[in-house]
Scaffold this active site. Structure first.
Site, PDB file in Angstrom:
ATOM      1  N   ARG A   1      50.887  32.934  40.809  1.00 13.90           N
ATOM      2  CA  ARG A   1      51.358  33.327  39.630  1.00 13.90           C
ATOM      3  C   ARG A   1      50.207  34.386  38.932  1.00 13.90           C
ATOM      4  O   ARG A   1      50.671  35.409  38.474  1.00 13.90           O
ATOM      5  CB  ARG A   1      52.084  32.543  38.561  1.00 13.90           C
ATOM      6  CG  ARG A   1      50.975  31.600  37.994  1.00 13.90           C
ATOM      7  CD  ARG A   1      51.532  30.129  37.712  1.00 13.90           C
ATOM      8  NE  ARG A   1      52.035  29.568  38.870  1.00 13.90           N
ATOM      9  CZ  ARG A   1      53.122  29.037  39.125  1.00 13.90           C
ATOM     10  NH1 ARG A   1      53.920  28.682  38.114  1.00 13.90           N
ATOM     11  NH2 ARG A   1      53.253  28.159  40.262  1.00 13.90           N
ATOM     12  N   THR A   2      49.183  33.956  39.045  1.00 16.58           N
ATOM     13  CA  THR A   2      48.064  34.776  38.304  1.00 16.58           C
ATOM     14  C   THR A   2      48.061  36.213  39.080  1.00 16.58           C
ATOM     15  O   THR A   2      48.019  37.221  38.473  1.00 16.58           O
ATOM     16  CB  THR A   2      46.739  34.303  38.597  1.00 16.58           C
ATOM     17  OG1 THR A   2      46.874  32.892  37.840  1.00 16.58           O
ATOM     18  CG2 THR A   2      45.555  35.026  37.974  1.00 16.58           C
TER      19      THR A   2
ATOM     20  N   LYS B   1      34.192  39.506  58.808  1.00 16.84           N
ATOM     21  CA  LYS B   1      33.410  39.934  59.818  1.00 16.84           C
ATOM     22  C   LYS B   1      31.931  39.850  59.203  1.00 16.84           C
ATOM     23  O   LYS B   1      30.751  40.333  59.943  1.00 16.84           O
ATOM     24  CB  LYS B   1      33.638  41.329  59.991  1.00 16.84           C
ATOM     25  CG  LYS B   1      34.918  41.799  60.471  1.00 16.84           C
ATOM     26  CD  LYS B   1      35.023  43.351  60.739  1.00 16.84           C
ATOM     27  CE  LYS B   1      36.345  43.641  60.905  1.00 16.84           C
ATOM     28  NZ  LYS B   1      36.754  45.197  60.751  1.00 16.84           N
TER      29      LYS B   1
ATOM     30  N   ARG C   1      39.437  36.340  41.701  1.00 14.33           N
ATOM     31  CA  ARG C   1      39.431  34.645  41.478  1.00 14.33           C
ATOM     32  C   ARG C   1      38.455  34.335  42.906  1.00 14.33           C
ATOM     33  O   ARG C   1      38.762  34.925  43.903  1.00 14.33           O
ATOM     34  CB  ARG C   1      40.726  34.526  42.078  1.00 14.33           C
ATOM     35  CG  ARG C   1      40.984  32.886  42.237  1.00 14.33           C
ATOM     36  CD  ARG C   1      42.154  32.317  42.444  1.00 14.33           C
ATOM     37  NE  ARG C   1      42.776  32.300  40.945  1.00 14.33           N
ATOM     38  CZ  ARG C   1      43.968  31.509  40.834  1.00 14.33           C
ATOM     39  NH1 ARG C   1      44.515  30.924  41.786  1.00 14.33           N
ATOM     40  NH2 ARG C   1      44.458  31.395  39.423  1.00 14.33           N
TER      41      ARG C   1
ATOM     42  N   HIS D   1      39.064  29.874  33.416  1.00 15.05           N
ATOM     43  CA  HIS D   1      40.399  30.462  33.829  1.00 15.05           C
ATOM     44  C   HIS D   1      40.789  31.252  32.440  1.00 15.05           C
ATOM     45  O   HIS D   1      41.756  30.730  31.839  1.00 15.05           O
ATOM     46  CB  HIS D   1      41.314  29.745  34.504  1.00 15.05           C
ATOM     47  CG  HIS D   1      42.575  30.497  35.022  1.00 15.05           C
ATOM     48  ND1 HIS D   1      42.672  31.989  34.811  1.00 15.05           N
ATOM     49  CD2 HIS D   1      43.451  30.088  35.785  1.00 15.05           C
ATOM     50  CE1 HIS D   1      43.789  32.229  35.708  1.00 15.05           C
ATOM     51  NE2 HIS D   1      44.238  30.939  36.232  1.00 15.05           N
TER      52      HIS D   1
HETATM   53  C1  NCD Z   1      45.840  27.098  37.577  1.00 13.13           C
HETATM   54  C2  NCD Z   1      44.777  27.670  38.491  1.00 13.13           C
HETATM   55  O1  NCD Z   1      44.958  28.162  39.507  1.00 13.13           O
HETATM   56  O2  NCD Z   1      43.782  27.399  37.948  1.00 13.13           O
HETATM   57  N1  NCD Z   1      46.833  27.754  38.258  1.00 13.13           N
HETATM   58  C3  NCD Z   1      47.045  29.088  37.449  1.00 13.13           C
HETATM   59  O3  NCD Z   1      46.472  30.089  37.458  1.00 13.13           O
HETATM   60  N2  NCD Z   1      48.399  29.418  36.928  1.00 13.13           N
HETATM   61  C4  NCD Z   1      45.971  25.869  37.826  1.00 13.13           C
HETATM   62  C5  NCD Z   1      46.231  25.007  39.143  1.00 13.13           C
HETATM   63  O4  NCD Z   1      45.656  25.428  39.934  1.00 13.13           O
HETATM   64  O5  NCD Z   1      46.574  23.876  38.883  1.00 13.13           O
END
Ligand code: NCD
Length: 307
Positions: free
Chosen positions: A59-60, A87, A109, A137
């Site tokens: 989703r992010t 690599k 991320r 986050h």
């Molecule tokens: C979260 C994450 O990746 O930190 N999800 C998200 O980004 N909506 C929470 C999770 O992974 O549980």
């Protein structure tokens, strides 16, 4: 007040005024995308974003990509597995290479805490943190807070229970910082092994029995058990966890009439939440997802253009 912040790395460095600016801007975009055909605006037309995901994301990543496209941006997606990182190219070389291509924003991320901040030293463009290890986050926290604010709920004295695997949750850490800045009261709920010491010392209420607080809270914020970050077992098993901490219809029925259920996703049905409750009238879970796109549009525009 004007927006002067270039990066979104964590909630700790943001002022309450800045948080409120993101809410106003996200509200504008929420309305804007509903009015425009296809939801496409041209606020950032001609600008390019690179999405660097060194850790899995649904989703992010989709939310950021959608936000970028709705602002008219060009988007490049980069996955660690298919790049020269495989690599042996280092993280810093990767950032410098991308920077040399003259892009306008990096969304990233990474499993390693602090990497987005490290990236800012090797690029001139804004860096937006899409999650670094268990540390932070910020965009998830901002979209959650925006979801509460956008419903006209007052943060002052709002009682928020964060329930579940708080220890491994970057969402919880960012959420707590934002909620405290806005004046909410926080109760951390979960098995002792999943409540981290760094948060206990921040003066929040700790509760191991969810039934003790279920009737008093205004927001029930659930977290998933993050098995992928656990080197050892922190809970006996998922059935036991569901019995003790899981939200089922009976527990939800005990909450106040205007108590809302929230979750950042991904949801593990039958572990922290009963299947079917995602769509319950008290659930804001899908509203969080919808609002997430508008919040990320707001953050991209603010960081790239300052407005
Ligand atoms: C979260 C994450 O990746 O930190 N999800 C998200 O980004 N909506 C929470 C999770 O992974 O549980």
């Amino acid at each position: 007040m004007n927006w002067t912040r270039k990066h979104v790395l964590g909630i700790e460095e943001m002022t309450t005024e800045e948080i409120l600016i993101t809410f106003e801007k996200a509200a504008e975009y929420l309305e804007g995308i509903e009015k425009k055909p296809g939801g496409i605006l041209s606020d950032l037309k001609g600008y390019t974003a690179v999405n660097l995901f060194f850790e899995p994301s649904t989703r992010t990543r989709m939310s950021f990509e959608l936000a970028q496209k709705r602002l008219g941006m060009e988007v490049i997606n980069f996955s660690a597995g298919t790049s020269s990182l495989a690599k042996g190219e280092t993280f810093i070389d990767t950032i410098q290479t991308i920077d040399a291509m003259n892009i306008d924003a990096i969304v990233m991320r990474h499993v390693q805490p602090g990497t987005p901040e490290l990236a800012t030293r090797y690029t001139d463009c804004p860096v937006l943190n899409g999650g670094d290890g268990s540390r932070a986050h910020p965009t998830q926290a901002l979209l959650d807070l925006f979801t509460i604010w956008n419903r006209g709920i007052d943060f002052e004295g709002l009682k928020v229970a964060i329930v579940g695997d708080i220890l491994h949750s970057r969402v919880a850490r960012s959420e707590v910082l934002g909620l405290q800045k806005l004046g909410a009261e926080i109760i951390l709920v979960g098995p002792p092994a999943l409540i981290p010491g760094d948060l206990v010392s921040r003066g929040m209420e700790i509760e191991h029995d969810i039934d003790n607080i279920i009737e008093d809270i205004d927001i029930l914020y659930l977290l998933r058990i993050q098995k992928e970050r656990m080197a050892e077992a922190f809970i006996p098993n998922e059935e036991e966890y569901f019995k003790i901490y899981g939200i089922n219809k009976d527990r939800l029925a005990k909450t106040k009439e205007n108590c809302y259920l929230m979750h950042p996703g991904p949801v593990n049905r039958g572990v922290e939440i009963e299947a079917g409750l995602v769509n319950h009238p008290k659930s804001l879970i899908l509203e969080q997802v919808r609002n997430g796109v508008a919040m990320r549009m707001a953050l991209l525009s603010l960081c790239i253009k300052g407005s």
